[in-house]
Scaffold this active site. Structure first.
Site, PDB file in Angstrom:
ATOM      1  CG  ASP A  46     -29.422  15.568  20.361  1.00  0.00           C
ATOM      2  OD1 ASP A  46     -28.282  15.833  20.746  1.00  0.00           O
ATOM      3  OD2 ASP A  46     -29.999  16.195  19.444  1.00  0.00           O
TER       4      ASP A  46
HETATM    5  C1  GLC Z   1     -28.590  18.386  17.148  1.00  0.00           C
HETATM    6  C2  GLC Z   1     -27.904  18.689  18.448  1.00  0.00           C
HETATM    7  C3  GLC Z   1     -28.811  19.308  19.467  1.00  0.00           C
HETATM    8  C4  GLC Z   1     -29.895  20.114  18.771  1.00  0.00           C
HETATM    9  C5  GLC Z   1     -30.758  19.147  17.995  1.00  0.00           C
HETATM   10  C6  GLC Z   1     -31.885  19.867  17.234  1.00  0.00           C
HETATM   11  O1  GLC Z   1     -28.069  17.243  16.556  1.00  0.00           O
HETATM   12  O2  GLC Z   1     -27.178  17.639  19.085  1.00  0.00           O
HETATM   13  O3  GLC Z   1     -28.005  20.111  20.325  1.00  0.00           O
HETATM   14  O4  GLC Z   1     -30.676  20.814  19.726  1.00  0.00           O
HETATM   15  O5  GLC Z   1     -29.998  18.358  17.091  1.00  0.00           O
HETATM   16  O6  GLC Z   1     -31.347  20.692  16.257  1.00  0.00           O
END
Ligand code: GLC
Length: 746
Positions: free
Chosen positions: A273
């Site tokens: 993430d």
């Molecule tokens: C965010 C989210 C995730 C998302 C990622 C990219 O913080 O937790 O669900 O896909 O960053 O945007």
């Protein structure tokens, strides 16, 4: 069944696994260590922080993927640098969160789960993929598969609710929708099963807070949607942020190595993430960036999303023999395999004119409207207030969300998207040409603590309404209600009140909505409440005092039209709740599949778990009404006794006993009365949404076998199926009463 081993041989022919592997081997053989490390780095398309620009990083071969960019021209500019100037000449993967639509916005995933119709989710994500691919994107960070049993948690909106069986069905459907028949299929994108795993069980429903789950809870409740996505051929996984039993998910070898790869045989790649590899230091898990890079890669994170930790440390770790080239190659291979399968080497560039041709297709709007119809849940309809007659006079639409495009489209819009939803006010006015539909928003609603996303998108900041203006708006709304005979109240949550970093400590209607609703009801008008919200709300007062309540969730671009179609009877609602509605936030987490305990809650002597009042749900899992009525009868088991390992079929007859056509979702629940472990008092193990004309009867059939009757046992520490006596129920929600008994013998 989506075949992840698919891919394009230039045209539309599908590459074999051996062909993909041969091409990956050829690429690997000519790549330097630096180029390999570059493939493991995903960078922001817009640099949020100081440091080298994306163009420079790509030119040096320092990136394999770009996210947080949403512009075909910019994609092509960066791609040209990667393909023509970088050392490896390897094309980039462009990724973005396309969660429930790209330009045509569909109902949020929690709403799509409320349809109890996997084809709704599949078709929605297929349209989302077609528009996203036309925009130049290759990879979406979806579907979000986190089981959520605490309505306070903001991201409940992005998943499919509290139940692993329904969640697993929706997971596979979304993967099929996003990826098509095989990875690399035209007009489709790579999907990403996120956030692996257990993110939805954060303490107190507070987003990002620690999670403590037993292996039995993980394996019986939180893993099944991810396993289902893998079996549907999902190309990538995303490791979650949070600490799982004190080990951050993005440094958790039990999750990413032992379970995902060794036990489940996942062949794709894992992206962390956002910033999660670097965050291992913040979480007090890794000593420093080098330790974070080492442990994340060893644990099974192949690609570092935006933290730059791999870029800074991996090559040095190899030189210090703390990592081997084989470790690096093992992470690079699945990434290159996805690029080969997606045909990026043959077709690296986006057609910059394609999106406008695709995104305006009328069929996309039609699909969005149908998805919205099928997602809405009729919670109450006392005295047949709904559907409203189209001859209604003196109609008023009131509430801060009634004309809000943002609230109608909901959370997780893609970068740069301008909400274009048909609002409920617009939908009602379009439905009733010539009728004067009065409108008043009433006082605005806003978060007490601003969203962290305001820092990234300052243009979304709005000055607070002054107390004077709020008071004037309140009085104006009451005046409009007073002059009307029928009032449609549109209340709930703004788009930023659910989603990431949007947890709540209350499930009440924010602001003065409850006060406004009560005063309008006190006027004695005919009142209908439509909810726009991203989570269950504790609408206990409304449930007692408002005759008709429609749960519309965040219904997307066609939301206003879909609500009007239902309110005025052109569509009969058939959705069911994928989450339990608690009476208040303090009852969360509240879910139906609990064990009996020594003092079952249905024991009248015991009364309630809290002495202030009932802790039974306001609305139970699987609940939803219709404009018609149904009976479900004649439950039959093909056998009342089977051996462990065998299967049987369960049938029942559902009849439309009302005057209009409608859908019923027939649900099958089981309870194992005793065994190696205490088992939930009910578990969903089958469902089917059927459409019936008045008087029509349909027989629905389900199969119960080892998959449905087995479980991972805490006491035995393994998967097993007990010989035991079972209750079997079939009905229209989790309180199903039509009962049968089954004996499973060894
Ligand atoms: C965010 C989210 C995730 C998302 C990622 C990219 O913080 O937790 O669900 O896909 O960053 O945007």
């Amino acid at each position: 069944m989506n075949d992840m081993r698919g891919g394009q041989r230039g045209g539309d022919a599908v590459l074999s696994e051996a062909e993909v592997a041969a091409r990956v081997d050829a690429l690997i053989s000519r790549m330097s260590l630096a180029e390999k490390v570059g493939q493991l780095c995903q960078i922001g398309g817009v640099s949020f922080a100081e440091g080298p620009k994306p163009e420079e990083i790509i030119r040096q071969g320092g990136a394999g993927s770009v996210l947080w960019l949403n512009d075909a021209k910019q994609f092509n500019a960066l791609q040209r640098i990667a393909v023509e100037e970088s050392p490896s000449r390897i094309p980039l993967l462009f990724a973005l969160d396309v969660i429930h639509g790209y330009r045509t916005i569909f109902p949020v995933p929690l709403a799509m789960a409320s349809s109890w119709d996997p084809s709704v989710a599949e078709r929605a994500q297929a349209v989302a993929a077609k528009e996203a691919r036309a925009a130049g994107l290759h990879w979406t960070f979806g579907p979000m598969l986190d089981i959520a049993r605490d309505a306070r948690w903001g991201r409940i909106v992005e998943g499919s609710g509290e139940d692993p069986y329904l969640g697993a069905a929706m997971a596979a459907a979304q993967v099929r929708g996003f990826q098509g028949p095989h990875l690399g299929a035209p007009d489709h994108v790579v999907a990403c099963a996120k956030h692996f795993a257990g993110y939805g069980a954060a303490d107190g429903g507070r987003d990002y807070d620690p999670v403590f789950l037993s292996e039995a809870q993980l394996r019986n409740v939180y893993f099944p949607p991810f396993r289902s996505a893998l079996e549907a051929g999902v190309g990538t996984f995303m490791s979650a942020y949070m600490d799982l039993n004190n080990v951050p998910a993005s440094g958790n070898a039990f999750l990413l190595r032992d379970t995902l790869r060794t036990e489940w045989g996942f062949q794709g790649f894992v992206v962390s993430d956002a910033f999660a590899v670097g965050s291992l230091v913040t979480q007090g898990f890794a000593r420093d960036g080098s330790d974070a890079a080492l442990r994340a890669l060893k644990a099974g994170v192949d690609m570092d999303m935006a933290s730059n930790t791999y870029a800074q440390h991996l090559a040095k770790l190899v030189r210090e023999d703390k990592l081997s080239i084989a470790d690096i190659d093992a992470a690079v291979r699945p990434i290159l395999a996805v690029k080969v399968r997606m045909g990026l080497f043959e077709h690296p560039y986006a057609d910059e004119a394609k999106l406008e041709k695709v995104a305006t297709l009328a069929e996309h709007r039609r699909e969005a409207r149908i998805a919205a119809h099928r997602s809405m849940v009729l919670l109450k309809n006392e005295g047949g207030v709904l559907p409203l007659p189209k001859t209604v006079k003196n109609l008023a639409v009131i509430g801060p969300l009634a004309d809000s495009k943002e609230a109608t489209e909901g959370s997780w819009m893609v970068f740069g998207h301008k909400p274009a939803a048909v609002t409920i006010l617009e939908g009602v006015r379009a439905k009733l040409p010539g009728v004067n539909v009065a409108y008043a928003p009433g006082p605005e609603i806003r978060r007490e603590v601003p969203s962290m996303f305001e820092d990234f998108f300052p243009e979304t900041k709005r000055p607070a309404q002054s107390p004077q203006d709020a008071e004037a708006a309140y009085n104006a709304a009451i005046a409009v209600a007073r002059a009307a005979d029928t009032v449609i109240m549109v209340l709930g949550e703004n788009a930023d009140m659910a989603g990431e970093a949007a947890s709540r400590d209350s499930l009440d209607l924010p602001g003065r909505q409850q006060e406004l609703l009560a005063e309008v009801v006190a006027l004695g008008k005919r009142v209908v409440l439509v909810l726009l919200n991203g989570r269950p709300l504790g609408i206990t007062w409304a449930a007692q005092h408002v005759p008709a309540i429609l749960e519309a969730w965040e219904p997307g671009t066609e939301g206003g039209n879909a609500v009007a179609d239902i309110l005025f009877g052109d569509v009969n609602p058939g959705g069911k709740l994928p989450v339990t509605f608690p009476r208040k936030a303090s009852h969360a987490p509240l879910y139906y599949a609990r064990t009996l305990t020594h003092q079952p809650e249905d024991n009248p002597r015991y009364r309630s778990r809290y002495w202030e009042g009932l802790t039974t749900p306001l609305y139970p899992f699987g609940f939803g009404l219709s404009y018609t009525t149904f009976t479900i009868e004649k439950l039959k088991l093909s056998s009342s006794k089977i051996q462990v390992g065998s299967s049987l079929s369960v049938t029942a007859q559902v009849t439309n006993t009302g005057k209009v056509s409608g859908d019923e979702v027939v649900q099958l629940y089981i309870h194992q009365r005793s065994g190696s472990d205490s088992r939930p008092l009910r578990e969903l193990k089958g469902f089917e949404r059927v459409s019936l004309n008045p008087g029509e009867t349909r027989t629905v059939a389900f199969t119960l076998g080892p998959d449905e009757l087995g479980y991972w046992s805490a006491s035995a520490g393994r998967w097993l199926q007990d010989p035991a006596a079972f209750d079997v129920w079939i009905g229209s929600d989790s309180r199903a009463a039509l009962h049968g008994e089954l004996d499973v013998v060894s």
